[in-house]
Design an enzyme around this catalytic site. Sequence first.
Site, PDB file in Angstrom:
ATOM      1  N   THR A   1      -5.242   6.752  -5.782  1.00 43.87           N
ATOM      2  CA  THR A   1      -5.362   7.046  -4.352  1.00 43.87           C
ATOM      3  C   THR A   1      -4.410   8.174  -3.959  1.00 43.87           C
ATOM      4  OG1 THR A   1      -6.057   4.798  -3.873  1.00 43.87           O
ATOM      5  CG2 THR A   1      -5.145   6.032  -2.028  1.00 43.87           C
TER       6      THR A   1
ATOM      7  N   GLU B   1       0.829  -1.208   0.000  1.00 39.56           N
ATOM      8  CA  GLU B   1       0.000   0.000   0.000  1.00 39.56           C
ATOM      9  C   GLU B   1       0.860   1.253   0.000  1.00 39.56           C
ATOM     10  OE1 GLU B   1      -2.566  -0.900  -1.129  1.00 39.56           O
ATOM     11  OE2 GLU B   1      -4.204  -0.764   0.302  1.00 39.56           O
TER      12      GLU B   1
HETATM   13  N1  HSE Z   1      -8.267   5.014   3.295  1.00 38.02           N
HETATM   14  C1  HSE Z   1      -7.694   5.081   1.983  1.00 38.02           C
HETATM   15  C2  HSE Z   1      -8.100   6.403   1.348  1.00 38.02           C
HETATM   16  C3  HSE Z   1      -8.202   3.918   1.173  1.00 38.02           C
HETATM   17  O1  HSE Z   1      -9.282   6.712   1.394  1.00 38.02           O
HETATM   18  O2  HSE Z   1      -7.237   7.110   0.842  1.00 38.02           O
HETATM   19  C4  HSE Z   1      -7.704   3.880  -0.232  1.00 38.02           C
HETATM   20  O3  HSE Z   1      -8.307   2.797  -0.887  1.00 38.02           O
END
Ligand code: HSE
Length: 309
Positions: A183, A130
């Site tokens: 993201t 991630e």
């Molecule tokens: N919590 C993260 C965001 C998840 O919202 O940036 C990304 O899939």
Amino acid sequence: MTQDSIKIFCPATIANISCGFDVLGLALSAVGDEMVIKKVPIPGLRITKIIGLDLPKEVENNVAGVAGLAFMEASTYKGGFEIEIYKKIKAGSGIGSSAASAAGAVWGMNALLDAPFSKRELVQFAMAGEKLASGVAHADNVAPAIYGGFTLVRSTDPLDIIPIHAPKELYASIIHPHIEIKTSDSRKILKTSISLADGIKQWGNVGALVAGLFQEDYDLIGRSLVDHIVEPIRSILIPGFDEVKQEALNAGALGCGISGSGPSIFALSKGLATATRVTQAMSNVFVKMDLSYDPYVSEINTKGIQIIS
Ligand code: HSE
């Protein structure tokens, strides 16, 4: 394990679940990737095949690769692994594409070695993926992929994951409009501070959502699916978001919001019939806008990653 090769299903996930930015997530049954993980005598980690998406095979540049390297660094295993990835979850869709690959790699390697590591440790390794994908080692997608069901990440340092009960009649609708939102980009537009008033509303909803899930109180779940902090900013990146949300609620959804960092939009409903109706109502908005999309209706996947063969 006597097998030297396994094929696994790696579920898509919905992170945030409206009020729980970076802490809440859930796993889906209806959509996910497949991976084949092989134990081989030659030391090292190799990604031998990627089908479905154009992604780098070099382990240092691949989310499954860096998660796998974190696993191997912590392991006493002297042999090697080969990974094949069959992507069904599109990149930048907001339903945990990178998480499925990172979590699947370490879960599969662990299974082939007779599970020397705990689920919590696997989440820690998968977070390296991630970090590569978004610049931040958030765990709200990889935790539900590995644990199944709903999870709450109370802390990432030290990592503390709390599995949360999934009410039996809860179903998710997801609609993925075919635009890509990275993201990393959708994190850059967020403010770095919030007002105390927004904080109070938000943590009230997070606590109430968790209580609603454990108590199977569907009305409370619905009242708590509200995001005062992230949704107002990110929703401007998603065409038709307000209308899709309104149609989902009109069709009987308990709540509706952005899935992860978007552009997918999710809704939760009580019962499969309502969830199916809600998905249809959400889809109709994109049909009207002439925007192509993928719709999904899914039960909550309480098992997480599973061996297929
Ligand atoms: N919590 C993260 C965001 C998840 O919202 O940036 C990304 O899939």
